[in-house]
Write a protein that holds these residues in place. Structure first.
Motif, PDB file in Angstrom:
ATOM      1  N   ILE A 254       0.834  -1.205   0.000  1.00 58.66           N
ATOM      2  CA  ILE A 254       0.000   0.000   0.000  1.00 58.66           C
ATOM      3  C   ILE A 254       0.865   1.250   0.000  1.00 58.66           C
ATOM      4  CG2 ILE A 254      -1.618   1.339   1.406  1.00 58.66           C
ATOM      5  CD1 ILE A 254      -2.869  -1.339   2.266  1.00 58.66           C
ATOM      6  N   LEU A 255       1.919   1.250   0.827  1.00 64.73           N
ATOM      7  CA  LEU A 255       2.828   2.392   0.862  1.00 64.73           C
ATOM      8  C   LEU A 255       3.527   2.590  -0.482  1.00 64.73           C
ATOM      9  CD1 LEU A 255       4.257   4.616   2.485  1.00 64.73           C
ATOM     10  CD2 LEU A 255       5.955   2.901   3.184  1.00 64.73           C
ATOM     11  N   VAL A 256       3.979   1.487  -1.092  1.00 68.52           N
ATOM     12  CA  VAL A 256       4.661   1.578  -2.392  1.00 68.52           C
ATOM     13  C   VAL A 256       3.712   2.096  -3.457  1.00 68.52           C
ATOM     14  CG1 VAL A 256       5.714   0.199  -4.224  1.00 68.52           C
ATOM     15  CG2 VAL A 256       6.373  -0.180  -1.847  1.00 68.52           C
ATOM     16  N   ILE A 257       2.478   1.609  -3.459  1.00 69.85           N
ATOM     17  CA  ILE A 257       1.484   2.061  -4.443  1.00 69.85           C
ATOM     18  C   ILE A 257       1.212   3.553  -4.282  1.00 69.85           C
ATOM     19  CG2 ILE A 257      -0.938   1.866  -5.111  1.00 69.85           C
ATOM     20  CD1 ILE A 257      -0.709  -1.134  -4.400  1.00 69.85           C
ATOM     21  N   GLY A 258       1.026   3.997  -3.041  1.00 74.92           N
ATOM     22  CA  GLY A 258       0.746   5.412  -2.810  1.00 74.92           C
ATOM     23  C   GLY A 258       1.899   6.315  -3.215  1.00 74.92           C
ATOM     24  N   LEU A 259       3.120   5.954  -2.833  1.00 75.18           N
ATOM     25  CA  LEU A 259       4.284   6.771  -3.181  1.00 75.18           C
ATOM     26  C   LEU A 259       4.511   6.793  -4.695  1.00 75.18           C
ATOM     27  CD1 LEU A 259       6.822   5.790  -0.381  1.00 75.18           C
ATOM     28  CD2 LEU A 259       5.564   7.933  -0.614  1.00 75.18           C
ATOM     29  N   THR A 260       4.298   5.642  -5.350  1.00 79.21           N
ATOM     30  CA  THR A 260       4.478   5.590  -6.796  1.00 79.21           C
ATOM     31  C   THR A 260       3.453   6.465  -7.511  1.00 79.21           C
ATOM     32  OG1 THR A 260       5.311   3.329  -6.612  1.00 79.21           O
ATOM     33  CG2 THR A 260       4.617   4.061  -8.789  1.00 79.21           C
ATOM     34  N   GLY A 261       2.205   6.416  -7.054  1.00 80.49           N
ATOM     35  CA  GLY A 261       1.188   7.282  -7.638  1.00 80.49           C
ATOM     36  C   GLY A 261       1.509   8.757  -7.446  1.00 80.49           C
ATOM     37  N   LEU A 262       2.021   9.105  -6.273  1.00 75.40           N
ATOM     38  CA  LEU A 262       2.406  10.485  -6.005  1.00 75.40           C
ATOM     39  C   LEU A 262       3.535  10.931  -6.930  1.00 75.40           C
ATOM     40  CD1 LEU A 262       2.104  12.988  -4.140  1.00 75.40           C
ATOM     41  CD2 LEU A 262       3.842  11.950  -2.664  1.00 75.40           C
ATOM     42  N   ILE A 263       4.526  10.084  -7.123  1.00 73.59           N
ATOM     43  CA  ILE A 263       5.661  10.422  -7.986  1.00 73.59           C
ATOM     44  C   ILE A 263       5.213  10.564  -9.441  1.00 73.59           C
ATOM     45  CG2 ILE A 263       7.851   9.561  -8.909  1.00 73.59           C
ATOM     46  CD1 ILE A 263       8.332   8.293  -6.146  1.00 73.59           C
ATOM     47  N   MET A 264       4.349   9.669  -9.905  1.00 70.80           N
ATOM     48  CA  MET A 264       3.873   9.753 -11.285  1.00 70.80           C
ATOM     49  C   MET A 264       3.104  11.046 -11.528  1.00 70.80           C
ATOM     50  SD  MET A 264       2.795   5.905 -12.505  1.00 70.80           S
ATOM     51  CE  MET A 264       1.467   5.762 -11.304  1.00 70.80           C
ATOM     52  N   ASP A 265       2.255  11.419 -10.585  1.00 75.56           N
ATOM     53  CA  ASP A 265       1.503  12.663 -10.735  1.00 75.56           C
ATOM     54  C   ASP A 265       2.439  13.868 -10.723  1.00 75.56           C
ATOM     55  OD1 ASP A 265      -1.256  13.943 -10.784  1.00 75.56           O
ATOM     56  OD2 ASP A 265      -0.426  14.897  -8.996  1.00 75.56           O
ATOM     57  N   TRP A 266       3.455  13.830  -9.860  1.00 78.29           N
ATOM     58  CA  TRP A 266       4.425  14.926  -9.787  1.00 78.29           C
ATOM     59  C   TRP A 266       5.197  15.055 -11.103  1.00 78.29           C
ATOM     60  CZ3 TRP A 266       9.844  14.913  -9.919  1.00 78.29           C
ATOM     61  CH2 TRP A 266      10.448  16.114  -9.568  1.00 78.29           C
ATOM     62  N   LEU A 267       5.589  13.923 -11.692  1.00 76.70           N
ATOM     63  CA  LEU A 267       6.307  13.958 -12.967  1.00 76.70           C
ATOM     64  C   LEU A 267       5.430  14.524 -14.080  1.00 76.70           C
ATOM     65  CD1 LEU A 267       8.173  10.521 -12.847  1.00 76.70           C
ATOM     66  CD2 LEU A 267       9.170  12.796 -12.561  1.00 76.70           C
ATOM     67  N   LEU A 268       4.154  14.175 -14.062  1.00 79.29           N
ATOM     68  CA  LEU A 268       3.248  14.704 -15.081  1.00 79.29           C
ATOM     69  C   LEU A 268       3.039  16.202 -14.896  1.00 79.29           C
ATOM     70  CD1 LEU A 268       1.900  13.474 -17.500  1.00 79.29           C
ATOM     71  CD2 LEU A 268      -0.131  13.025 -16.117  1.00 79.29           C
ATOM     72  N   ILE A 269       3.014  16.649 -13.650  1.00 80.08           N
ATOM     73  CA  ILE A 269       2.911  18.089 -13.385  1.00 80.08           C
ATOM     74  C   ILE A 269       4.148  18.817 -13.916  1.00 80.08           C
ATOM     75  CG2 ILE A 269       2.958  19.825 -11.549  1.00 80.08           C
ATOM     76  CD1 ILE A 269       1.118  18.012  -9.943  1.00 80.08           C
TER      77      ILE A 269
END
Length: 283
Positions: A254-269
């Motif tokens: 769950i922690l890995v999924i959340g952090l990965t989603g956060l990083i992907m959104d940040w990269l898209l921003i």
């Protein structure tokens, strides 16, 4: 002298940056309040695991149980016995393949709907009917067509990442001020050049908003799809660990999924800021 001046300039800029970061208001908003939020969440987890459940591990117990995964995320011990880093990469590969294919289809369709009333009347009902369909509902159809788990998972990501990008692109294209189009027509700009020079730049913020939503949906969907199809991936890892009653590993996933989603959104921003040259509000 030039080298010394450059070093002094870099040092001054770094000093100014640190002083700005250490201002009370900025330090409070970027460090203290987020840390307080995470500490509250961990405390709540500890209370529930200690007083209300005999199955849930405490944060310290979960850390100890998962230390091997954390310290060596890319180990290989045989077929199916892989570190969580390899499982994450397998899921990301499926997500980005389906998401990119969906984007290549969704953006042109959104442009078509936004620039043509007839296309909007013909395609919009299809979008509105298919958009609410649960992503998992597409999986049996994909398995019947492809008869393999991996392309079926990619197809589900593809079909579920279409709609947000289509809708936001269409809204962005249709929201371009008419004055922009009128000026382009006065200059006798060809239609393809109007799309490239006028409509596309003006609608980019809407397009990126749709892409961010679609990528978030794709990352949510892949976990459920991998639970059902099996194989290698972060979703199947969660299901496999549940069958072993290893809840500590599930918390790690769950922690890995959340952090990965956060990083992907940040990269898209960051990509949006680089393309549009405008600041983006993070939500």
């Amino acid at each position: 002298m030039i080298l010394q001046s450059s070093v002094q300039a870099v040092s001054t800029a770094a000093s100014v940056g640190w002083r700005k970061f250490l201002r009370p208001a900025i330090f409070r908003d970027t460090v203290m309040l987020p840390s307080l939020g995470f500490a509250t969440l961990i405390l709540l987890w500890w209370i529930i695991a200690t007083f209300f459940s005999t199955l849930l591990p405490t944060p310290l117990q979960a850390l100890a149980d998962n230390w091997e995964y954390i310290s060596n995320p890319f180990f290989r011990r045989g077929v199916g016995d892989l570190g969580i880093g390899w499982l994450l990469l397998a899921s990301l590969r499926r997500v980005f393949t389906g998401f990119l294919l969906g984007s290549l289809v969704a953006i042109p369709i959104g442009f078509w709907i936004g620039t043509s009333k007839h296309a909007m009347l013909a395609i919009n009902p299809i979008v509105q009917i298919l958009r609410p369909v649960s992503p998992v509902a597409w999986l049996p159809i994909a398995l019947a067509v492809f008869n393999q788990a991996n392309p079926s998972a990619i197809y589900v990501i593809f079909i579920t990442s279409l709609w947000s990008t289509v809708i936001n692109t269409a809204v962005g294209v249709s929201s371009v001020p008419k004055d922009y189009i009128n000026v382009a027509q006065v200059l006798e700009m060809p239609r393809w050049r109007q799309l490239y020079k006028v409509i596309l730049p003006a609608s980019l913020p809407y397009i990126f908003t749709g892409l961010r939503i679609s990528l978030g949906i794709a990352w949510l969907v892949i976990v459920a799809v991998e639970m059902l199809t099996g194989g290698i991936g972060i979703g199947f890892f969660i299901w496999d660990e549940w069958n072993r009653l290893s809840l500590s590993s599930i918390f790690l996933a769950i922690l890995v999924i959340g952090l990965t989603g956060l990083i992907m959104d940040w990269l898209l921003i960051k990509l949006q800021q680089a393309v549009t040259h405008r600041p983006v509000q993070q939500t």
